[in-house]
Design a protein around this motif. Sequence first.
Motif, PDB file in Angstrom:
ATOM      1  N   GLY A 119      29.594 -91.969 -50.108  1.00  0.00           N
ATOM      2  CA  GLY A 119      30.696 -91.298 -50.913  1.00  0.00           C
ATOM      3  C   GLY A 119      31.471 -91.004 -48.867  1.00  0.00           C
ATOM      4  N   TYR A 120      30.860 -91.364 -47.882  1.00  0.00           N
ATOM      5  CA  TYR A 120      32.079 -91.779 -46.722  1.00  0.00           C
ATOM      6  C   TYR A 120      32.229 -93.312 -46.643  1.00  0.00           C
ATOM      7  CZ  TYR A 120      28.182 -88.287 -44.764  1.00  0.00           C
ATOM      8  OH  TYR A 120      27.582 -86.339 -45.501  1.00  0.00           O
ATOM      9  N   ALA A 121      31.503 -94.566 -47.160  1.00  0.00           N
ATOM     10  CA  ALA A 121      32.398 -95.440 -47.464  1.00  0.00           C
ATOM     11  C   ALA A 121      33.768 -95.481 -48.013  1.00  0.00           C
ATOM     12  CB  ALA A 121      31.178 -96.649 -48.635  1.00  0.00           C
ATOM     13  N   VAL A 122      33.268 -94.995 -49.223  1.00  0.00           N
ATOM     14  CA  VAL A 122      34.528 -94.165 -49.936  1.00  0.00           C
ATOM     15  C   VAL A 122      35.907 -93.430 -49.083  1.00  0.00           C
ATOM     16  CG1 VAL A 122      36.323 -92.823 -52.126  1.00  0.00           C
ATOM     17  CG2 VAL A 122      33.839 -94.810 -52.527  1.00  0.00           C
ATOM     18  N   ASN A 123      35.334 -92.806 -48.263  1.00  0.00           N
ATOM     19  CA  ASN A 123      36.358 -91.762 -47.564  1.00  0.00           C
ATOM     20  C   ASN A 123      36.694 -92.786 -46.463  1.00  0.00           C
ATOM     21  OD1 ASN A 123      36.428 -89.522 -44.733  1.00  0.00           O
ATOM     22  ND2 ASN A 123      37.183 -88.692 -47.283  1.00  0.00           N
ATOM     23  N   ALA A 124      35.546 -93.132 -45.692  1.00  0.00           N
ATOM     24  CA  ALA A 124      35.870 -93.827 -44.260  1.00  0.00           C
ATOM     25  C   ALA A 124      37.269 -95.648 -45.178  1.00  0.00           C
ATOM     26  CB  ALA A 124      34.997 -94.615 -43.741  1.00  0.00           C
ATOM     27  N   THR A 125      37.268 -96.256 -46.326  1.00  0.00           N
ATOM     28  CA  THR A 125      38.350 -97.089 -46.468  1.00  0.00           C
ATOM     29  C   THR A 125      39.209 -96.122 -47.158  1.00  0.00           C
ATOM     30  OG1 THR A 125      36.333 -98.015 -47.371  1.00  0.00           O
ATOM     31  CG2 THR A 125      37.828 -98.613 -47.953  1.00  0.00           C
TER      32      THR A 125
END
Length: 310
Positions: A119-125
């Motif tokens: 979830g953090y990876a998606v949000n950062a992207t």
Amino acid sequence: MKSVKFQNPDMAWPIAANIQFPPGFDETKAYPAIVSIHPFGSCKEQTSGNVYGKALAAEGFVVIAYDASFQGQSGGTPRWVEDPTQRVEDISRVIDYLVTLPYVDENRIGILGVCGGGGYAVNATLTEKRIKAVVSITGVNIGRLFREGFSGYNPLGALAAIAAQRTKEARGGELQVNELLPASLDVARQAGLTERDVFEATDYYKTPRGQEEGGATRMLFSHAQKTLAWDAFAFAETLLTQPVMVVVGQKIGAFGAFRDGMEIYGRATASKDRQLVSLEDWSHYDLYDKPEPVGLALDKVTPFFKQHLA
């Protein structure tokens, strides 16, 4: 593998990370790099580093797996804070470090996250356009999980309890550090906790299978309020333009990774290349370290990264 600690000028504490190198590594060359993000309650020595990081380094990538701020070997106090905004900022700070390394190609940086890290990876992207491709492995929208299961489906009640505890601590009271899992499989059984994700998480984090000192599975309760108002997927339809791969297991558990994976795959309509890998016979925690489902995931993830970070 090389262990490092680094600190940006705007950081008050260091980030601890392990960098894994491809076979025949030559520091005079520029390599594609992948940032690997650990789950909620985990650390860099667990699935993000010793499973996915190791495998992707063997395929030709420089991989950096790091401990989130306030957790593992990274700095920051008080300890065991799970702050989604900070977690996403950590990703940009790790990339800030990567682009100073002469052997990293700044135009070929990808990101992979497991569970909450997905979830953090998606949000950062969404906003970090130095990321050229993103993979979510059984990713969870931690804000949605806190509003639902982790608050007993009573987010307002949880916020009131957090407020009271924070006031108590501000006045010198003892910190409330919540243990997120049973202490052992036997304790889980005795308590009747047979739900798939809870039981399998205990099997991973509380046994030699995955247990690591840095993977504390703890959370400072008084600093959790902002998580309940956070959404990993906000504005995804507009801002998630990079290639995205979502890997889920179809054996569903209470933490909701299958549901969250299907949601972000459906919402990633602006992505240049969105792909769904749905594994019929496997669960959330199978995808942490079990050879067969991890192998099936990597059979898709590796060529995806090679294509988009070529």
